[in-house]
Design an enzyme around this catalytic site. Structure first.
Site, PDB file in Angstrom:
ATOM      1  N   PHE A 150       0.837  -1.199   0.000  1.00  0.00           N
ATOM      2  CA  PHE A 150       0.000   0.000   0.000  1.00  0.00           C
ATOM      3  C   PHE A 150       0.872   1.248   0.000  1.00  0.00           C
ATOM      4  O   PHE A 150       1.773   1.383   0.826  1.00  0.00           O
ATOM      5  CB  PHE A 150      -0.887  -0.033   1.244  1.00  0.00           C
ATOM      6  CG  PHE A 150      -1.846   1.114   1.368  1.00  0.00           C
ATOM      7  CD1 PHE A 150      -2.848   1.309   0.434  1.00  0.00           C
ATOM      8  CD2 PHE A 150      -1.761   1.990   2.438  1.00  0.00           C
ATOM      9  CE1 PHE A 150      -3.752   2.363   0.554  1.00  0.00           C
ATOM     10  CE2 PHE A 150      -2.651   3.040   2.584  1.00  0.00           C
ATOM     11  CZ  PHE A 150      -3.643   3.226   1.635  1.00  0.00           C
TER      12      PHE A 150
ATOM     13  N   SER B 211       3.783  -6.845   2.873  1.00  0.00           N
ATOM     14  CA  SER B 211       2.821  -6.045   3.631  1.00  0.00           C
ATOM     15  C   SER B 211       1.396  -6.222   3.095  1.00  0.00           C
ATOM     16  O   SER B 211       0.865  -7.329   3.107  1.00  0.00           O
ATOM     17  CB  SER B 211       3.261  -4.582   3.611  1.00  0.00           C
ATOM     18  OG  SER B 211       2.546  -3.825   4.561  1.00  0.00           O
TER      19      SER B 211
ATOM     20  N   ASP C 209      10.099  -3.962  12.914  1.00  0.00           N
ATOM     21  CA  ASP C 209       9.201  -3.423  11.897  1.00  0.00           C
ATOM     22  C   ASP C 209       8.352  -2.312  12.515  1.00  0.00           C
ATOM     23  O   ASP C 209       7.475  -2.583  13.340  1.00  0.00           O
ATOM     24  CB  ASP C 209       8.300  -4.535  11.348  1.00  0.00           C
ATOM     25  CG  ASP C 209       7.490  -4.105  10.136  1.00  0.00           C
ATOM     26  OD1 ASP C 209       7.243  -2.897   9.976  1.00  0.00           O
ATOM     27  OD2 ASP C 209       7.094  -4.988   9.347  1.00  0.00           O
TER      28      ASP C 209
ATOM     29  N   HIS D 271      10.642  -2.655   7.770  1.00  0.00           N
ATOM     30  CA  HIS D 271       9.415  -3.115   7.117  1.00  0.00           C
ATOM     31  C   HIS D 271       9.620  -3.570   5.673  1.00  0.00           C
ATOM     32  O   HIS D 271       9.199  -4.660   5.291  1.00  0.00           O
ATOM     33  CB  HIS D 271       8.358  -2.006   7.162  1.00  0.00           C
ATOM     34  CG  HIS D 271       7.051  -2.423   6.561  1.00  0.00           C
ATOM     35  ND1 HIS D 271       6.338  -3.509   7.014  1.00  0.00           N
ATOM     36  CD2 HIS D 271       6.337  -1.911   5.520  1.00  0.00           C
ATOM     37  CE1 HIS D 271       5.239  -3.648   6.307  1.00  0.00           C
ATOM     38  NE2 HIS D 271       5.214  -2.711   5.382  1.00  0.00           N
TER      39      HIS D 271
END
Length: 259
Positions: free
Chosen positions: A25, A93, A194, A224
């Site tokens: 995203f 993710s 993260d 991340h």
């Protein structure tokens, strides 16, 4: 709107084993391009699409939602399935969440899943505020610190449109209910540090899927966006070994044999 340099989709025609990679995203294919190129160099057919609303400007993301993002990867999976004998899906993710939904919905058409720091929910006050806030505020500043200082930077939007963020919240809630439908072999890799997706999300995924062949790897040196960070080579090597173990047509050194 022109696609930003480096954010273009990536496709490679290789052998009979296919890999679909899904970016996260507000990000773009840039975050997974080294992973895609690594597997392409080992003979796989690879698809790394650009999700709608991404790779241009954050305002374009505002008019999209999870149905648009999922429709894009679903289309790419169907194309790969028509080209390859075995297809694997992976992502980072939110991209890992999209890959998990593909596995839940497509069953035997997906041979295995590689999830890197999979998102499972929107955390904190945002989860409660987004349904209202999206009508009052257009965007918010994006969380920083996605990679270690010495690692390559991710090309991602500096702002997050709240309409799209709320759609992501809805998608992750829906996916959580669908995770028991995931039965395929799963390789989950999570970063020890993260700042974006907590370890609880990976734990939730592992507790919800029905997969019996599950491997969890902790990436000790990455944040991340681990696919651009210091453990990137480990992700590439472990995912290639995972695919090679499950796909008989993957030959020595991962070269996919046509036949």
């Amino acid at each position: 709107m022109p696609v930003l340099p480096g954010a273009e989709p990536y496709r490679h025609e290789g052998g009979e084993v296919g890999l679909l990679l899904c970016h996260g995203f507000t990000g773009s294919p840039q975050s997974l391009r080294p992973w895609a190129e690594h597997h392409a160099a080992h003979g796989l057919t690879v698809s790394l699409p650009l999700l709608p609303g991404h790779g241009t400007r954050w305002e374009d993301l505002r008019v999209t939602g999870w149905q648009d993002w999922y429709a894009e990867v679903d289309r790419e999976l169907r194309l790969l399935a028509g080209r390859c004998s075995r297809v694997f899906v992976g992502g980072l993710s939110t991209g890992a969440a999209l890959a998990l939904r593909l596995a839940a919905k497509h069953g035997d058409a997906v041979a295995g899943v590689v999830a890197v720091n999979p998102a499972n929910r929107v955390h904190g006050l945002s989860a409660f505020a987004l349904p209202v806030a999206r009508h009052l505020v257009r965007s918010a500043r994006r969380v920083a610190g996605d990679t270690a200082p010495q690692a390559a930077a991710e090309q991602a939007y500096h702002r997050v449109p709240l309409h799209a963020a709320d759609s992501l919240r809805v998608f992750l809630r829906r996916l959580d209910g669908e995770l028991p439908q995931v039965t395929q072999p799963l390789l989950l890799l999570r970063s020890a540090h993260d700042p974006v997706v907590p370890a609880a999300d990976s734990a939730r995924v592992l507790s919800r899927v029905s997969s019996r062949d599950v491997t969890e790897t902790v990436l000790e040196h990455s944040r991340h966006v681990a696919t651009l960070d210091q453990d990137a080579d480990r992700i590439f090597e472990e995912s290639l070994a995972f695919i090679g173990r499950l796909a008989p047509s993957t030959g020595k050194e991962g070269t996919a044999a046509v036949g």
